[in-house]
Motif scaffolding. Structure first.
Motif, mmCIF file in Angstrom:
data_model
loop_
_atom_site.group_PDB
_atom_site.id
_atom_site.type_symbol
_atom_site.label_atom_id
_atom_site.label_comp_id
_atom_site.label_asym_id
_atom_site.label_seq_id
_atom_site.Cartn_x
_atom_site.Cartn_y
_atom_site.Cartn_z
ATOM 1 N N UNK A 254 3.459 8.098 -28.213
ATOM 2 C CA UNK A 254 3.883 7.050 -27.396
ATOM 3 C C UNK A 254 5.530 7.484 -26.829
ATOM 4 N N UNK A 255 5.663 7.003 -25.504
ATOM 5 C CA UNK A 255 7.285 7.095 -24.975
ATOM 6 C C UNK A 255 8.103 6.079 -25.550
ATOM 7 N N UNK A 256 7.642 5.214 -26.367
ATOM 8 C CA UNK A 256 8.727 4.091 -26.941
ATOM 9 C C UNK A 256 9.417 4.763 -28.101
ATOM 10 N N UNK A 257 10.669 5.019 -28.230
ATOM 11 C CA UNK A 257 11.493 5.516 -29.367
ATOM 12 C C UNK A 257 11.418 4.916 -30.467
ATOM 13 N N UNK A 258 11.138 3.384 -30.317
ATOM 14 C CA UNK A 258 10.837 2.785 -31.565
ATOM 15 C C UNK A 258 9.353 2.820 -32.238
ATOM 16 N N UNK A 259 8.511 3.588 -31.681
ATOM 17 C CA UNK A 259 7.380 3.787 -32.307
ATOM 18 C C UNK A 259 7.492 4.855 -33.321
ATOM 19 N N UNK A 260 7.056 4.446 -34.468
ATOM 20 C CA UNK A 260 7.295 5.448 -35.705
ATOM 21 C C UNK A 260 6.740 6.548 -35.372
ATOM 22 N N UNK A 261 5.414 6.625 -34.975
ATOM 23 C CA UNK A 261 5.030 8.039 -34.856
ATOM 24 C C UNK A 261 5.707 8.938 -33.927
ATOM 25 N N UNK A 262 6.111 8.374 -32.832
ATOM 26 C CA UNK A 262 6.736 8.992 -31.653
ATOM 27 C C UNK A 262 8.128 9.267 -32.235
#
Length: 92
Positions: free
Chosen positions: A61-69
């Motif tokens: 994901x491009x979401x900085x809060x996404x744990x994996x990303x």
């Protein structure tokens, strides 16, 4: 991470997550020097936006809060500067 040749063990990732965010994927640090410079640290491993963008792992994901990303970007950064997240024993 293995697919992208990014080293790091569960123990190294866990240790750093607990130190950086206490396991809160929505954590944001508004009080350190990064925040004062306009780039607060965010997520499980407290990554700033420019670092996240530079070390983002394609396919996450491009979401900085996404744990994996957040984890993969931080581990990618740590691999480049410290050899592995396992070698990080304090703030980046």
């Amino acid at each position: 991470m293995a697919e992208n040749h990014i080293p790091g063990s569960y123990d190294g990732i866990y240790r750093n997550i607990m130190r950086e965010s206490s396991g809160n994927p929505q954590a944001i640090n508004l009080t350190d020097s990064n925040a004062a410079a306009g780039h607060p640290s965010k997520g499980l491993l407290q990554v700033i936006d420019p670092t996240f963008q530079a070390y983002h792992v394609p396919g996450t994901s491009t979401d900085i809060y996404d744990p994996v990303a957040n984890i993969t970007a931080a581990c990618n950064y740590a691999a480049h500067f410290y050899g592995s997240i396992d070698n990080v024993n304090g703030p980046y």
